[in-house]
Scaffold this motif. Sequence first.
Motif, mmCIF file in Angstrom:
data_model
loop_
_atom_site.group_PDB
_atom_site.id
_atom_site.type_symbol
_atom_site.label_atom_id
_atom_site.label_comp_id
_atom_site.label_asym_id
_atom_site.label_seq_id
_atom_site.Cartn_x
_atom_site.Cartn_y
_atom_site.Cartn_z
ATOM 1 N N ARG A 185 0.820 -1.205 0.000
ATOM 2 C CA ARG A 185 0.000 0.000 0.000
ATOM 3 C C ARG A 185 0.854 1.255 0.000
ATOM 4 N N GLY A 186 2.176 1.081 -0.102
ATOM 5 C CA GLY A 186 3.086 2.221 -0.129
ATOM 6 C C GLY A 186 3.325 2.831 1.232
ATOM 7 N N ILE A 187 3.040 2.088 2.297
ATOM 8 C CA ILE A 187 3.125 2.622 3.654
ATOM 9 C C ILE A 187 4.350 2.063 4.358
ATOM 10 N N THR A 188 5.068 2.926 5.034
ATOM 11 C CA THR A 188 6.139 2.499 5.933
ATOM 12 C C THR A 188 5.754 2.901 7.349
ATOM 13 N N ALA A 189 6.069 2.032 8.302
ATOM 14 C CA ALA A 189 5.684 2.316 9.686
ATOM 15 C C ALA A 189 6.641 1.631 10.637
ATOM 16 N N ARG A 190 6.912 2.263 11.761
ATOM 17 C CA ARG A 190 7.699 1.657 12.828
ATOM 18 C C ARG A 190 6.800 0.741 13.658
ATOM 19 N N PRO A 191 7.358 -0.170 14.432
ATOM 20 C CA PRO A 191 6.532 -1.054 15.266
ATOM 21 C C PRO A 191 5.608 -0.295 16.212
ATOM 22 N N ASP A 192 6.062 0.860 16.732
ATOM 23 C CA ASP A 192 5.212 1.602 17.664
ATOM 24 C C ASP A 192 4.122 2.407 16.962
ATOM 25 N N GLU A 193 4.029 2.265 15.646
ATOM 26 C CA GLU A 193 2.973 2.922 14.891
ATOM 27 C C GLU A 193 1.912 1.930 14.382
ATOM 28 N N VAL A 194 1.977 0.678 14.876
ATOM 29 C CA VAL A 194 1.054 -0.378 14.451
ATOM 30 C C VAL A 194 0.373 -0.972 15.676
ATOM 31 N N LEU A 195 -0.930 -1.137 15.596
ATOM 32 C CA LEU A 195 -1.706 -1.762 16.669
ATOM 33 C C LEU A 195 -2.632 -2.809 16.059
ATOM 34 N N VAL A 196 -2.610 -4.016 16.593
ATOM 35 C CA VAL A 196 -3.489 -5.090 16.126
ATOM 36 C C VAL A 196 -4.855 -4.935 16.790
ATOM 37 N N THR A 197 -5.898 -5.139 16.016
ATOM 38 C CA THR A 197 -7.264 -4.966 16.529
ATOM 39 C C THR A 197 -8.117 -6.184 16.187
ATOM 40 N N LEU A 198 -9.274 -6.253 16.801
ATOM 41 C CA LEU A 198 -10.238 -7.306 16.484
ATOM 42 C C LEU A 198 -11.081 -6.856 15.296
ATOM 43 N N GLY A 199 -10.450 -6.744 14.152
ATOM 44 C CA GLY A 199 -11.129 -6.319 12.945
ATOM 45 C C GLY A 199 -11.194 -4.807 12.821
ATOM 46 N N ALA A 200 -11.738 -4.344 11.689
ATOM 47 C CA ALA A 200 -11.808 -2.907 11.405
ATOM 48 C C ALA A 200 -12.770 -2.195 12.341
ATOM 49 N N GLN A 201 -13.860 -2.851 12.724
ATOM 50 C CA GLN A 201 -14.833 -2.173 13.576
ATOM 51 C C GLN A 201 -14.261 -1.880 14.955
ATOM 52 N N ASN A 202 -13.489 -2.799 15.499
ATOM 53 C CA ASN A 202 -12.823 -2.545 16.766
ATOM 54 C C ASN A 202 -11.876 -1.357 16.634
ATOM 55 N N ALA A 203 -11.177 -1.278 15.496
ATOM 56 C CA ALA A 203 -10.283 -0.146 15.245
ATOM 57 C C ALA A 203 -11.066 1.164 15.211
ATOM 58 N N LEU A 204 -12.194 1.171 14.502
ATOM 59 C CA LEU A 204 -12.997 2.389 14.404
ATOM 60 C C LEU A 204 -13.550 2.805 15.769
ATOM 61 N N TYR A 205 -13.918 1.840 16.567
ATOM 62 C CA TYR A 205 -14.448 2.168 17.888
ATOM 63 C C TYR A 205 -13.367 2.800 18.770
ATOM 64 N N LEU A 206 -12.161 2.245 18.724
ATOM 65 C CA LEU A 206 -11.061 2.830 19.486
ATOM 66 C C LEU A 206 -10.788 4.260 19.031
ATOM 67 N N ILE A 207 -10.786 4.472 17.713
ATOM 68 C CA ILE A 207 -10.530 5.807 17.177
ATOM 69 C C ILE A 207 -11.598 6.788 17.630
ATOM 70 N N ALA A 208 -12.850 6.363 17.560
ATOM 71 C CA ALA A 208 -13.951 7.248 17.950
ATOM 72 C C ALA A 208 -13.871 7.612 19.428
ATOM 73 N N GLN A 209 -13.537 6.635 20.264
ATOM 74 C CA GLN A 209 -13.464 6.911 21.694
ATOM 75 C C GLN A 209 -12.346 7.891 22.031
ATOM 76 N N LEU A 210 -11.267 7.858 21.255
ATOM 77 C CA LEU A 210 -10.125 8.726 21.550
ATOM 78 C C LEU A 210 -10.244 10.115 20.943
ATOM 79 N N LEU A 211 -10.857 10.212 19.771
ATOM 80 C CA LEU A 211 -10.791 11.469 19.020
ATOM 81 C C LEU A 211 -12.123 12.199 18.863
ATOM 82 N N VAL A 212 -13.214 11.560 19.226
ATOM 83 C CA VAL A 212 -14.523 12.153 18.941
ATOM 84 C C VAL A 212 -15.293 12.389 20.233
#
Length: 494
Positions: A185-212
């Motif tokens: 996908r043309g993306i480079t990332a360090r290990p501390d820039e990656v988080l494993v989630t329980l699918g995309a919806q879990n990721a979206l929920y975490l994002i919403a709780q932190l930023l919205v």
Amino acid sequence: MRDTLIHVERAEGVSLQAQIRERLVSAILAGQFRAGAAMPSTRAMAQRLGVSRNTVMLAYQAMADDGWLAARERSGFYVSQTPPETAAAAEPDAGHAARRPDWAARFHVAPTAQRNIVKPADWRKYPYPFLYGQLDSDLFPLAAWRDCMRQSMARKSFDAWTDDRFAEDDPMLVEQIRQRLLPRRGITARPDEVLVTLGAQNALYLIAQLLVGRETPVAIENPGYADARNILGLASDRVTPIPVDAEGLVVDRLPRAPSLAFVTPSHQSPTSVTMSVARRHALLDWAEAHDGLVIEDDYEFEFNYRGQPTPALKSMDRSDRVIYVGSLSKSLMPGLRMGFIVGPAEFVAEARALRRLMLRHPPGNNQRAVALFLALGAHDALIGRLHRSFAGRWEAMHGALDAHLPGWSQGAVFGGTCFWVRGPEGMDAADLAAEARAEGVLIEPGGVLFADPGPDGEARPTNFFRMAFSSIAEARIPEGVERLALAARRIGAL
């Protein structure tokens, strides 16, 4: 049944016999005691409850008289094969009912009130399941997955997933995401820039709780991913639907204020259009000019088998304003629930801490098995197989729609796993879906994918629907579409 726990209260104001009867009837109605099962002996039940055997005998006999139990001579009591149809005996007494909380008043949010995608649980029984998000199990390399699971159980990997990692992920999986998935996908990332989630919806929920927050302006695509709309809608009262055209999200309609925008640029959900390069630059310029953030959901990044590869929006980000969400559900198996977030280290650290409060980390055995599946090349081989199969299914679907529903389909040049279909004005796709179901055909009405009301206050259109081909064999597609056309004629849409 012998382990089922019930209790009685001597000071409750209701006789012990009546309490035993009420508790047992409630257990039968709840399915804890299956029909035909033997009841504990009167002696055993009396010892368990600390009451006289005669009290239990009277309760059992009263239940037998009412049809809840059947007595067998020299054998004991059994749950009736045909219990009474009424549930009145299971209702709590008025005193208890008066003390129940008002649950509706206690909820701060009401997810059940949201509009959600609904799919029949028995979809595999239908011969023509054009349902999105499901995978044809015949395409999955079960032997390779079984081998990875076996290797994850070996002594070498055992400690990697049996230890409690608290908030950390399997380092092997993080490394495989960084080395095998993100570079495509043309993306480079360090290990501390990656988080494993329980699918995309879990990721979206975490994002919403932190930023919205309740007053955070949020822009979503319209039509768009219903679960993203619902997740963001739980967090903010200022969710604005933005129209989508042939180039993706219409950036000119975004708020001119610090906001968060949710987009699916590579393969817009559900229209399948790919956001143009010019529109991507415009979106990034908007984010920088107005102090905005962008959530990029790259939900089908593996399935660009028709057009030229397009880099992820995240790969073009130069100011750390894009949070990338990836998922392996479409290529591995939906039930595995494995996804990931790529974002600035500061954000990932907070998301990791929040995830720890929710579930610590996704199951370690699944993480290690997926890491091995990627490392051993099994995922690459699977993607190649899926590309070949889906390319054929795409052609079959495109041809069948042109032949039987001419002018309705809006096929993607990207590829993907579905078609976005627009029926004639005035048609209700829900009516078509109901009529088609009688033919063994399952489609997804598109109304749930539109915000209500739309960007300019318009009502949700009813004539769109989605047809996927990831869960149906290529040979079945033409007949399935033909049967759908028959259903469309019956409701007057053709």
